[in-house]
Design a protein around this motif. Structure first.
Motif, PDB file in Angstrom:
ATOM      1  N   ILE A   1     -12.516  -7.826  -6.301  1.00 52.05           N
ATOM      2  CA  ILE A   1     -11.198  -7.418  -5.801  1.00 52.05           C
ATOM      3  C   ILE A   1     -11.295  -6.200  -4.883  1.00 52.05           C
ATOM      4  O   ILE A   1     -10.823  -6.254  -3.743  1.00 52.05           O
ATOM      5  N   PRO A   2     -11.907  -5.087  -5.283  1.00 49.22           N
ATOM      6  CA  PRO A   2     -11.973  -3.952  -4.352  1.00 49.22           C
ATOM      7  C   PRO A   2     -12.834  -4.241  -3.119  1.00 49.22           C
ATOM      8  O   PRO A   2     -12.540  -3.755  -2.030  1.00 49.22           O
ATOM      9  N   ALA A   3     -13.874  -5.032  -3.284  1.00 48.34           N
ATOM     10  CA  ALA A   3     -14.706  -5.380  -2.123  1.00 48.34           C
ATOM     11  C   ALA A   3     -13.905  -6.205  -1.125  1.00 48.34           C
ATOM     12  O   ALA A   3     -14.005  -5.991   0.088  1.00 48.34           O
ATOM     13  N   THR A   4     -13.098  -7.125  -1.606  1.00 47.79           N
ATOM     14  CA  THR A   4     -12.265  -7.948  -0.728  1.00 47.79           C
ATOM     15  C   THR A   4     -11.219  -7.100  -0.020  1.00 47.79           C
ATOM     16  O   THR A   4     -10.995  -7.256   1.189  1.00 47.79           O
ATOM     17  N   VAL A   5     -10.592  -6.191  -0.737  1.00 42.75           N
ATOM     18  CA  VAL A   5      -9.595  -5.311  -0.130  1.00 42.75           C
ATOM     19  C   VAL A   5     -10.250  -4.448   0.952  1.00 42.75           C
ATOM     20  O   VAL A   5      -9.688  -4.254   2.030  1.00 42.75           O
ATOM     21  N   PHE A   6     -11.450  -3.951   0.679  1.00 41.17           N
ATOM     22  CA  PHE A   6     -12.166  -3.141   1.655  1.00 41.17           C
ATOM     23  C   PHE A   6     -12.471  -3.945   2.917  1.00 41.17           C
ATOM     24  O   PHE A   6     -12.251  -3.481   4.038  1.00 41.17           O
ATOM     25  N   VAL A   7     -12.974  -5.145   2.752  1.00 39.34           N
ATOM     26  CA  VAL A   7     -13.329  -5.985   3.904  1.00 39.34           C
ATOM     27  C   VAL A   7     -12.085  -6.335   4.720  1.00 39.34           C
ATOM     28  O   VAL A   7     -12.107  -6.260   5.948  1.00 39.34           O
ATOM     29  N   VAL A   8     -11.007  -6.679   4.056  1.00 38.74           N
ATOM     30  CA  VAL A   8      -9.765  -7.001   4.765  1.00 38.74           C
ATOM     31  C   VAL A   8      -9.262  -5.771   5.528  1.00 38.74           C
ATOM     32  O   VAL A   8      -8.807  -5.879   6.673  1.00 38.74           O
TER      33      VAL A   8
ATOM     34  N   VAL B   1     -12.688 -19.956  -6.020  1.00 38.27           N
ATOM     35  CA  VAL B   1     -12.288 -18.618  -6.457  1.00 38.27           C
ATOM     36  C   VAL B   1     -12.812 -18.341  -7.865  1.00 38.27           C
ATOM     37  O   VAL B   1     -13.314 -17.247  -8.143  1.00 38.27           O
ATOM     38  N   ASP B   2     -12.711 -19.308  -8.751  1.00 46.12           N
ATOM     39  CA  ASP B   2     -13.215 -19.132 -10.114  1.00 46.12           C
ATOM     40  C   ASP B   2     -14.716 -18.858 -10.115  1.00 46.12           C
ATOM     41  O   ASP B   2     -15.197 -17.993 -10.844  1.00 46.12           O
ATOM     42  N   THR B   3     -15.440 -19.576  -9.282  1.00 47.21           N
ATOM     43  CA  THR B   3     -16.890 -19.380  -9.202  1.00 47.21           C
ATOM     44  C   THR B   3     -17.212 -17.979  -8.681  1.00 47.21           C
ATOM     45  O   THR B   3     -18.111 -17.311  -9.201  1.00 47.21           O
ATOM     46  N   LEU B   4     -16.489 -17.531  -7.686  1.00 41.17           N
ATOM     47  CA  LEU B   4     -16.719 -16.193  -7.137  1.00 41.17           C
ATOM     48  C   LEU B   4     -16.427 -15.104  -8.160  1.00 41.17           C
ATOM     49  O   LEU B   4     -17.181 -14.146  -8.300  1.00 41.17           O
ATOM     50  N   VAL B   5     -15.316 -15.255  -8.889  1.00 42.17           N
ATOM     51  CA  VAL B   5     -14.956 -14.257  -9.898  1.00 42.17           C
ATOM     52  C   VAL B   5     -15.979 -14.244 -11.021  1.00 42.17           C
ATOM     53  O   VAL B   5     -16.371 -13.178 -11.509  1.00 42.17           O
ATOM     54  N   GLU B   6     -16.453 -15.407 -11.428  1.00 39.39           N
ATOM     55  CA  GLU B   6     -17.474 -15.460 -12.473  1.00 39.39           C
ATOM     56  C   GLU B   6     -18.785 -14.840 -11.992  1.00 39.39           C
ATOM     57  O   GLU B   6     -19.500 -14.215 -12.768  1.00 39.39           O
ATOM     58  N   THR B   7     -19.098 -15.001 -10.716  1.00 47.54           N
ATOM     59  CA  THR B   7     -20.352 -14.474 -10.179  1.00 47.54           C
ATOM     60  C   THR B   7     -20.291 -12.968  -9.970  1.00 47.54           C
ATOM     61  O   THR B   7     -21.196 -12.238 -10.369  1.00 47.54           O
ATOM     62  N   PHE B   8     -19.237 -12.483  -9.336  1.00 47.95           N
ATOM     63  CA  PHE B   8     -19.169 -11.073  -8.954  1.00 47.95           C
ATOM     64  C   PHE B   8     -18.323 -10.219  -9.891  1.00 47.95           C
ATOM     65  O   PHE B   8     -18.373  -8.995  -9.823  1.00 47.95           O
ATOM     66  N   GLY B   9     -17.525 -10.830 -10.708  1.00 50.43           N
ATOM     67  CA  GLY B   9     -16.735 -10.096 -11.677  1.00 50.43           C
ATOM     68  C   GLY B   9     -15.657  -9.244 -11.043  1.00 50.43           C
ATOM     69  O   GLY B   9     -15.117  -9.562  -9.984  1.00 50.43           O
ATOM     70  N   PRO B  10     -15.331  -8.127 -11.682  1.00 48.75           N
ATOM     71  CA  PRO B  10     -14.235  -7.287 -11.195  1.00 48.75           C
ATOM     72  C   PRO B  10     -14.555  -6.575  -9.879  1.00 48.75           C
ATOM     73  O   PRO B  10     -13.675  -6.019  -9.252  1.00 48.75           O
ATOM     74  N   PHE B  11     -15.802  -6.600  -9.456  1.00 50.13           N
ATOM     75  CA  PHE B  11     -16.162  -5.966  -8.184  1.00 50.13           C
ATOM     76  C   PHE B  11     -15.567  -6.712  -6.999  1.00 50.13           C
ATOM     77  O   PHE B  11     -15.380  -6.149  -5.920  1.00 50.13           O
TER      78      PHE B  11
END
Length: 49
Positions: free
Chosen positions: A15-22, A3-13
């Protein structure tokens, strides 16, 4: 952590992308369940009056 690696890679984008996909996946599941007759569709009234 992953999760830390993903947040560092994609940043604040992330969270909304994950909510959209879910949301899209959940909506797809609801449509599939409705088409297979496991959930009532539009215009179906399940009340027993």
């Amino acid at each position: 952590m992953v999760v830390d690696t993903l947040v560092e890679t994609f940043g604040p984008f992330l969270i909304p992308a994950t909510v959209f996909v879910v949301g899209v996946v959940g909506y797809g599941i609801l449509i599939a369940l409705t088409r297979y007759g496991l959930l009532p569709g539009r215009g179906h009234d399940d009340r027993n009056d």
